[in-house]
Design an enzyme around this catalytic site. Structure first.
Site, PDB file in Angstrom:
ATOM      1  N   CYS A 104      -4.006  33.180  19.951  1.00 18.25           N
ATOM      2  CA  CYS A 104      -4.685  31.891  19.779  1.00 18.25           C
ATOM      3  C   CYS A 104      -3.914  30.864  20.593  1.00 18.25           C
ATOM      4  O   CYS A 104      -2.775  30.520  20.245  1.00 18.25           O
ATOM      5  CB  CYS A 104      -4.739  31.474  18.318  1.00 18.25           C
ATOM      6  SG  CYS A 104      -5.440  29.807  18.098  1.00 18.25           S
ATOM      7  N   MET A 318     -11.314  27.143  23.088  1.00 18.59           N
ATOM      8  CA  MET A 318     -10.166  27.927  22.678  1.00 18.59           C
ATOM      9  C   MET A 318      -9.089  27.809  23.758  1.00 18.59           C
ATOM     10  O   MET A 318      -9.400  27.835  24.953  1.00 18.59           O
ATOM     11  CB  MET A 318     -10.542  29.394  22.500  1.00 18.59           C
ATOM     12  CG  MET A 318     -11.692  29.615  21.518  1.00 18.59           C
ATOM     13  SD  MET A 318     -13.342  29.347  22.242  1.00 18.59           S
ATOM     14  CE  MET A 318     -13.559  30.892  23.112  1.00 18.59           C
TER      15      MET A 318
END
Length: 398
Positions: A104, A318
């Site tokens: 992430c 993201m």
């Protein structure tokens, strides 16, 4: 019938970039959850509140979106010249599994701060005032990430005037540098091509063929042109997430792209690998209103990008997908590079549903193969809550 009492586990709830997650130190987890496996997964699922057939995660720390259904485990470094090991778990909202297949990028912005505050970084490497350089080993993809964390009076500085589209309030700027960011599952372009003709069912696109750039950088990502799917690239979440047929088309496209990239052997396997690959669509710059009502001007952009995460259009971008965008933009001929106007590029500013983001990237060609050498972006991070999370004791006996 007797029931076990709840157990409590030290944890910190943090925002990193446009995501939120529950952070743990490995040695704070119950013994049975300190190694990968069903017990660890069961624990994290229960912490977040999954699986939840209602899709709300009411009985956990999750926020009912891919951006807020996340967990992080930090540990003493296992690699020399690093400060911390960082392991990321993307928790499914409605299914009983944790996806460990990727990083992430947004929560990466919080890793350096947490590592400093929790004593994982040598105090001798932290200035009284200035910027602390935290060397992170990203264990999911086995890559090095450098976080440059501002420090004031020996403490992590979280407040500031850095604004990040997709985050309401300003905070201190954290620069993140992804070194050699090819995503760790083969070549940067797994097919050897910067553009492929991807075979997909007719339900995805008429004719069953769509041009795509398939790239491993930051996170495995499938880029297609917005116009090839009937979009403009200016869409906001409701235009995609409110259309079940569109979501099904994107998931089918993702599954066939994953198979072409060698990540799975059959499209049906994509259901068990929701976090990767990502799928995104690109377009040339255009004016649009962001989700907050902010006017975004085409003149301020190099291109438009919309990306899906865990089956839904992301509200911003993201961090790992931003790395993929930067790497693809740096390689002439990719669909991302074409949308940005072509040529050699070391940075791009792209428009996403919440606003804009600038990301720098470098790539080089060796022996006919492209390699991403670096990607740099700015994010911010902040502790939201710290203390303990509680879960029923029987969870760790799963």
């Amino acid at each position: 019938m007797t029931h076990q009492a709840q157990i409590r586990i030290p944890a910190t709830y943090m925002r990193g970039g446009t995501s939120k997650g529950v952070f743990f130190r490995l040695d704070d987890l119950p013994d049975a959850a300190r190694t990968p496996g069903p017990v660890r997964d069961a624990l994290l699922l229960r912490v977040i509140g999954s699986p939840d057939p209602y899709g709300k995660q009411i009985d956990g720390m999750g926020g009912a979106s891919s951006s807020t259904s996340k967990t992080v485990i930090l540990a003493e470094p296992t690699r020399p010249d690093h400060d911390v090991d960082y392991l990321f778990g993307q928790v499914s909202i409605d299914k009983p599994f944790v996806d460990w297949s990727g990083n992430c990028g947004n929560l990466t912005a919080a890793v350096g701060a947490f590592a400093i505050s929790s004593g994982l970084v040598d105090p001798g490497r932290i200035p009284d005032n200035g910027v602390a350089t935290v060397r992170i080993w990203q264990a999911n993809i086995e890559k090095t990430i450098i976080a440059r964390v501002p420090v004031t009076d020996g403490q992590v500085q979280e407040t500031g005037d850095f604004e990040l589209d997709g985050v309401t309030f300003p905070a201190a700027e954290v620069e993140i540098e992804f070194q050699d960011p090819a995503a760790g599952e083969g070549a940067m372009f797994p097919t050897g091509n910067v553009v492929d003709k991807l075979e997909v069912p007719e339900a995805v696109v008429e004719g069953g063929l769509i041009e795509a750039t398939l790239i491993n950088a930051g996170i495995p990502t499938i880029f297609v042109r917005a116009k090839d799917l009937g979009y403009t690239g200016t869409e906001l979440q409701e235009a995609i997430n409110g259309d079940p047929e569109a979501l099904a088309r994107f998931e089918t496209l993702r599954a066939h792209g994953a198979m072409r990239m060698g990540l799975i052997d059959h499209p049906d396997e994509a259901a068990g690998r929701q976090h990767t690959p990502k799928v995104a669509f690109v377009a040339e710059p255009a004016d649009y209103l962001s989700s907050s009502g902010k006017q975004i001007k085409a003149a301020d952009l190099d291109l438009l990008v919309r990306a899906l995460s865990m089956g839904k259009l992301h509200h911003a971008m993201m961090g790992t997908a931003a790395v993929a965008i930067s790497a693809a933009a740096a390689v002439p001929g990719t669909l991302v590079n074409q949308a940005a106007g072509g040529g050699e590029r070391t940075s791009v500013r792209f428009g996403h549903p919440s606003g804009t983001l600038r990301v720098g990237g470098e790539a080089r060609q060796e022996g006919g193969q492209w390699t991403a050498t670096k990607a740099v972006m700015s994010r911010s991070a902040r502790v939201l809550m710290e203390g303990w999370v509680r879960v029923p004791g029987e969870v760790i006996e799963a």
